[in-house]
Design a protein around this motif. Structure first.
Motif, PDB file in Angstrom:
ATOM      1  N   ASP A 144      -4.158   7.031   7.275  1.00  0.00           N
ATOM      2  CA  ASP A 144      -4.948   7.848   6.356  1.00  0.00           C
ATOM      3  C   ASP A 144      -4.305   8.021   4.988  1.00  0.00           C
ATOM      4  O   ASP A 144      -4.988   8.416   4.032  1.00  0.00           O
ATOM      5  CB  ASP A 144      -5.182   9.238   6.959  1.00  0.00           C
ATOM      6  N   THR A 145      -3.008   7.761   4.867  1.00  0.00           N
ATOM      7  CA  THR A 145      -2.311   8.021   3.607  1.00  0.00           C
ATOM      8  C   THR A 145      -1.524   6.829   3.091  1.00  0.00           C
ATOM      9  O   THR A 145      -1.107   6.828   1.944  1.00  0.00           O
ATOM     10  CB  THR A 145      -1.320   9.189   3.767  1.00  0.00           C
ATOM     11  N   TRP A 146      -1.256   5.833   3.942  1.00  0.00           N
ATOM     12  CA  TRP A 146      -0.385   4.693   3.632  1.00  0.00           C
ATOM     13  C   TRP A 146       1.053   5.144   3.374  1.00  0.00           C
ATOM     14  O   TRP A 146       1.834   4.430   2.766  1.00  0.00           O
ATOM     15  CB  TRP A 146      -0.930   3.857   2.469  1.00  0.00           C
ATOM     16  N   GLN A 147       1.396   6.317   3.850  1.00  0.00           N
ATOM     17  CA  GLN A 147       2.762   6.828   3.771  1.00  0.00           C
ATOM     18  C   GLN A 147       3.534   6.406   5.017  1.00  0.00           C
ATOM     19  O   GLN A 147       3.042   6.547   6.134  1.00  0.00           O
ATOM     20  CB  GLN A 147       2.746   8.355   3.663  1.00  0.00           C
TER      21      GLN A 147
ATOM     22  N   GLY B 233       9.535  10.963   7.822  1.00  0.00           N
ATOM     23  CA  GLY B 233       8.924  11.500   6.612  1.00  0.00           C
ATOM     24  C   GLY B 233       7.986  12.640   6.966  1.00  0.00           C
ATOM     25  O   GLY B 233       6.952  12.424   7.587  1.00  0.00           O
ATOM     26  N   TYR B 234       8.366  13.854   6.588  1.00  0.00           N
ATOM     27  CA  TYR B 234       7.628  15.054   6.984  1.00  0.00           C
ATOM     28  C   TYR B 234       6.582  15.380   5.910  1.00  0.00           C
ATOM     29  O   TYR B 234       6.777  16.254   5.075  1.00  0.00           O
ATOM     30  CB  TYR B 234       8.588  16.212   7.185  1.00  0.00           C
ATOM     31  N   GLN B 235       5.468  14.694   5.960  1.00  0.00           N
ATOM     32  CA  GLN B 235       4.487  14.867   4.907  1.00  0.00           C
ATOM     33  C   GLN B 235       3.606  16.092   5.138  1.00  0.00           C
ATOM     34  O   GLN B 235       3.396  16.538   6.265  1.00  0.00           O
ATOM     35  CB  GLN B 235       3.617  13.612   4.767  1.00  0.00           C
ATOM     36  N   SER B 236       3.129  16.628   4.042  1.00  0.00           N
ATOM     37  CA  SER B 236       2.115  17.677   4.070  1.00  0.00           C
ATOM     38  C   SER B 236       1.142  17.369   2.950  1.00  0.00           C
ATOM     39  O   SER B 236       1.526  16.880   1.891  1.00  0.00           O
ATOM     40  CB  SER B 236       2.731  19.068   3.906  1.00  0.00           C
ATOM     41  N   TYR B 237      -0.114  17.648   3.190  1.00  0.00           N
ATOM     42  CA  TYR B 237      -1.154  17.291   2.241  1.00  0.00           C
ATOM     43  C   TYR B 237      -1.291  18.363   1.173  1.00  0.00           C
ATOM     44  O   TYR B 237      -1.448  19.549   1.487  1.00  0.00           O
ATOM     45  CB  TYR B 237      -2.474  17.103   2.993  1.00  0.00           C
ATOM     46  N   ARG B 238      -1.229  17.953  -0.109  1.00  0.00           N
ATOM     47  CA  ARG B 238      -1.427  18.887  -1.215  1.00  0.00           C
ATOM     48  C   ARG B 238      -2.924  19.015  -1.455  1.00  0.00           C
ATOM     49  O   ARG B 238      -3.517  18.326  -2.284  1.00  0.00           O
ATOM     50  CB  ARG B 238      -0.735  18.377  -2.476  1.00  0.00           C
ATOM     51  N   TYR B 239      -3.548  19.933  -0.719  1.00  0.00           N
ATOM     52  CA  TYR B 239      -4.996  20.061  -0.817  1.00  0.00           C
ATOM     53  C   TYR B 239      -5.436  20.547  -2.192  1.00  0.00           C
ATOM     54  O   TYR B 239      -6.534  20.248  -2.651  1.00  0.00           O
ATOM     55  CB  TYR B 239      -5.558  20.969   0.279  1.00  0.00           C
ATOM     56  N   ASP B 240      -4.563  21.275  -2.885  1.00  0.00           N
ATOM     57  CA  ASP B 240      -4.926  21.750  -4.221  1.00  0.00           C
ATOM     58  C   ASP B 240      -5.057  20.608  -5.221  1.00  0.00           C
ATOM     59  O   ASP B 240      -5.787  20.704  -6.201  1.00  0.00           O
ATOM     60  CB  ASP B 240      -3.899  22.767  -4.717  1.00  0.00           C
TER      61      ASP B 240
ATOM     62  N   TRP C 208       1.465  14.120   0.290  1.00  0.00           N
ATOM     63  CA  TRP C 208       2.748  14.414  -0.354  1.00  0.00           C
ATOM     64  C   TRP C 208       3.853  14.384   0.683  1.00  0.00           C
ATOM     65  O   TRP C 208       3.760  15.047   1.713  1.00  0.00           O
ATOM     66  CB  TRP C 208       2.693  15.766  -1.045  1.00  0.00           C
ATOM     67  N   LEU C 209       4.882  13.605   0.401  1.00  0.00           N
ATOM     68  CA  LEU C 209       6.068  13.573   1.257  1.00  0.00           C
ATOM     69  C   LEU C 209       6.992  14.685   0.785  1.00  0.00           C
ATOM     70  O   LEU C 209       7.731  14.531  -0.182  1.00  0.00           O
ATOM     71  CB  LEU C 209       6.759  12.215   1.158  1.00  0.00           C
ATOM     72  N   SER C 210       6.923  15.822   1.457  1.00  0.00           N
ATOM     73  CA  SER C 210       7.685  16.983   0.993  1.00  0.00           C
ATOM     74  C   SER C 210       9.165  16.861   1.355  1.00  0.00           C
ATOM     75  O   SER C 210      10.036  17.068   0.514  1.00  0.00           O
ATOM     76  CB  SER C 210       7.091  18.271   1.576  1.00  0.00           C
ATOM     77  N   VAL C 211       9.450  16.545   2.593  1.00  0.00           N
ATOM     78  CA  VAL C 211      10.836  16.437   3.069  1.00  0.00           C
ATOM     79  C   VAL C 211      10.992  15.111   3.800  1.00  0.00           C
ATOM     80  O   VAL C 211      10.097  14.691   4.538  1.00  0.00           O
ATOM     81  CB  VAL C 211      11.181  17.609   4.020  1.00  0.00           C
ATOM     82  N   GLU C 212      12.112  14.435   3.591  1.00  0.00           N
ATOM     83  CA  GLU C 212      12.417  13.228   4.364  1.00  0.00           C
ATOM     84  C   GLU C 212      13.862  13.283   4.842  1.00  0.00           C
ATOM     85  O   GLU C 212      14.728  13.848   4.172  1.00  0.00           O
ATOM     86  CB  GLU C 212      12.164  11.962   3.551  1.00  0.00           C
TER      87      GLU C 212
ATOM     88  N   ASN D 245       0.833  -1.208   0.000  1.00  0.00           N
ATOM     89  CA  ASN D 245       0.000   0.000   0.000  1.00  0.00           C
ATOM     90  C   ASN D 245       0.863   1.252   0.000  1.00  0.00           C
ATOM     91  O   ASN D 245       0.535   2.253  -0.645  1.00  0.00           O
ATOM     92  CB  ASN D 245      -0.932   0.002   1.209  1.00  0.00           C
ATOM     93  N   HIS D 246       1.957   1.222   0.765  1.00  0.00           N
ATOM     94  CA  HIS D 246       2.883   2.358   0.748  1.00  0.00           C
ATOM     95  C   HIS D 246       3.515   2.525  -0.632  1.00  0.00           C
ATOM     96  O   HIS D 246       3.562   3.642  -1.177  1.00  0.00           O
ATOM     97  CB  HIS D 246       3.977   2.168   1.795  1.00  0.00           C
TER      98      HIS D 246
END
Length: 452
Positions: free
Chosen positions: A369-372, A391-398, A403-407, A168-169
Motif C-alpha cells: 500500500d505504500t511501497w515502503q 521500519g515502524y511506519q505511521s501514516y500522516r493522515y493530515d 511516513w517512516l517515523s522510526v527505523e 518504487n521504494h
C-alpha cells in the motif's frame, strides 16, 4: 473513491501516446479498479484478516498538536494476540528470518503484538494521477540503474521485476519535501545510550524553485542533515545530491566538519561506506531501509505474501514518552510496537560477481500500500544472517502521506542496534511540501549551516 474516474480518464487519454510503456494501457487500467491507485490489491484476503482498501484514513482521522504530533486513531484497540519465542513456530510462514532470529535471541523481551489490520494509506489525487501516467510511460534505463519519464513518485505501480519494486521504494511519495528534528541512539548491549540530535531536510526536485519538468536533469532529490548534539559532533553536516542514474552520474555528497571548519567531498556516503555518527552500526545504504544505487546487486522478485509487519506505529511517536521508554537492551520496547498482517512484495538482492559490499545478500519486504520497505534482512559473505531492519511506519493522515517515523537496524551478532527518527521529546515540528532554493543545497550553504 473520488479519484477513480480521474485515473480512468487519464489512462484512456494515454493509450495512443504511450511509447516505451512499463505496462500496457489495458493493464494499467486496473489502477483504481481491481488495484488501488498505487498498485496494491484492492480486495481483502480470503479469511478477512486483511480488509479491502476503501480509500485510507481521512485527513481528519485524528487531531494534531502544535509540535505536529498526531493523535493515534487506533488508541483504544487491544492486540489480537502476541507472537513470542514460545509460539513463533505457529506463525513462521508470516514472519521474516530476521523476526524469527530476534525472537530466538531475545526470547524474554522481543515479541510482536499483533493488532487488527488497517489499510491507512492514501495519497493526494494529483499524485494518483502522476502514478497513472508513470504506469504507461516510466521505464528503466542503464541496465535498471536509472529511470526515465518519472512523474512525482512511484514509476512502476504494476511492477514486472525486483528492480522496479525497489525503485518504487526509492521514489515513493514523501510529501515532496520534509523538515524535521529527530534523535538517534546506538545503545550498548546493556541498553545505555547517548542521544544524537539531528536537523534533517529533504527536497525532491519538483519542490526546488526553478525546476523545469521539460528538462528535469538527473537529480532526484537533495538531502541535508546537521548534528546539533552532543557537543563533540555538533555542527557536522552531510549534504547529498541523489541522482536518478547513479552509474552515469554517481551520488554527489559532501561533509562539513565543524571541528576542522572544512567542507570535503564524501564519496564514502554511498553503498557500504560508514554512515556518519552511527558508531559502525549502519552503512550508508541502510538509511531509509535501503537507499542509493542498486547496481551492485542482482534483484529477484520472489513474489507476494502475507506477513506481520510494523504498521500504524503512532504510539512510538507519542510526546507522552521519553526516549528512555523506547530504547531498551537489544531492541526497542516491544510493549510500544504494533504489528499488523499486510501483503508485501518480497525482493531478494544478491551481490554481483566482481562487486563488493559488506552485505552479500539482502531480503526486502515492501508494503503493497505504500511501497515502503517494512523489513530488511542482511547476510554476510558466509550467508549468515547478520543484521535485520524494521521500519515502524505511521501514516500522516493530515498530509496524506505514508511516513517512516522510526527505523531500527539490529545486529544479531554483537547485540547492538541503531534506532533513528525518534522525536518524542522534540518540540520542533514537522514541515512538508515547502519550496526550497537550489542554493540551500550547495557546499557553500553547508559551511554556513554548520558553523558553531
Amino acid at each position: 473513491m473520488k479519484s477513480t474516474p480521474l485515473i480512468l480518464t487519464l489512462l484512456a487519454s494515454l493509450i495512443c501516446s504511450a511509447t516505451q510503456a512499463a505496462v500496457s494501457a489495458e493493464e494499467a487500467a486496473k489502477l483504481g479498479t481491481t488495484l488501488t491507485p498505487v498498485g496494491a490489491e484492492k480486495a481483502g484476503n480470503a479469511d478477512g484478516s486483511i480488509p479491502a482498501w476503501t480509500g485510507g484514513l481521512a485527513k481528519d482521522a485524528g487531531t494534531i498538536d502544535a509540535a505536529d504530533f498526531l493523535s493515534n486513531p487506533f488508541e483504544g484497540e487491544q492486540p489480537l494476540f502476541t507472537i513470542t519465542a514460545q509460539n513463533a513456530e505457529q506463525y513462521r510462514e508470516q514472519l521474516s528470518p530476521g523476526q524469527l532470529a530476534m525472537l530466538k535471541r531475545y526470547p524474554q523481551t522481543y515479541r510482536l503484538r499483533v493488532f487488527p489490520t488497517h489499510r491507512s494509506a492514501a495519497l493526494p489525487d494529483p499524485v494518483y494521477q502522476a502514478i497513472a501516467r508513470n504506469a504507461v510511460s516510466s521505464s528503466l534505463i542503464a541496465g535498471g540503474n536509472g529511470l526515465q519519464n518519472l512523474d512525482t513518485a512511484i514509476p512502476f505501480p504494476i511492477p514486472q521485476n525486483g528492480l522496479e519494486v525497489v525503485w518504487n521504494h526509492i521514489t515513493r511519495y514523501r510529501g515532496g519535501s520534509a523538515r524535521r528534528s529527530h534523535v538517534q541512539a546506538t545503545p550498548l548491549a546493556n541498553g545505555t545510550f547517548t542521544q544524537v540530535h539531528f536537523k534533517q531536510q529533504l527536497s525532491y526536485r519538483d519542490k526546488v524553485k526553478g525546476f523545469d519538468p521539460q528538462n528535469p536533469g538527473n537529480v532526484l532529490f537533495y538531502y541535508k542533515q546537521m548534528v546539533t548534539a552532543p557537543a563533540r559532533l555538533s555542527g557536522d553536516v552531510v549534504l547529498v545530491h541523489e541522482t536518478l542514474d547513479q552509474v552515469k552520474e554517481p551520488r554527489m555528497a559532501w561533509l562539513y566538519s565543524a571541528g576542522q571548519r572544512r567542507v570535503r567531498r564524501a564519496p564514502q556516503v554511498a553503498y557500504d561506506g560508514p554512515y556518519p555518527a552511527s558508531e559502525g552500526q549502519r552503512v550508508a545504504d541502510n538509511l531509509d531501509m535501503f537507499n542509493g544505487a542498486p547496481d551492485r546487486y542482482d534483484w529477484k522478485l520472489v513474489g507476494k505474501k502475507e506477513m506481520y509487519i510494523p504498521y500504524n506505529n503512532y504510539q512510538l511517536d507519542s510526546p507522552k514518552l521519553k526516549y528512555a521508554d523506547l530504547v531498551k537492551p537489544g531492541h526497542i520496547n516491544s510493549d510500544l510496537t504494533r504489528y499488523e498482517k499486510h501483503r508485501v512484495w518480497v525482493v531478494q538482492a544478491t551481490l554481483k560477481a566482481g562487486q563488493r559490499h559488506i552485505y552479500a545478500k539482502r531480503e526486502l519486504y515492501i508494503d503493497e500500500d505504500t511501497w515502503q520497505i517494512a523489513l530488511a534482512d542482511h547476510y554476510d559473505a558466509r550467508n549468515t544472517l547478520w543484521r535485520t531492519g524494521e521500519g515502524y511506519q505511521s501514516y500522516r493522515y493530515d498530509q496524506q502521506l505514508p511516513w517512516l517515523s522510526v527505523e531500527a537496524l539490529y545486529d544479531l551478532i554483537n547485540g547492538r542496534y541503531i534506532v533513528s527518527g525518534m522525536r518524542n521529546e522534540e518540540r520542533g515540528g514537522l514541515e512538508f511540501g515547502f519550496e526550497s532554493l537550489a542554493a540551500e543545497y550547495t557546499p557553500t550553504a553547508l559551511r554556513n549551516a554548520g558553523v558553531r
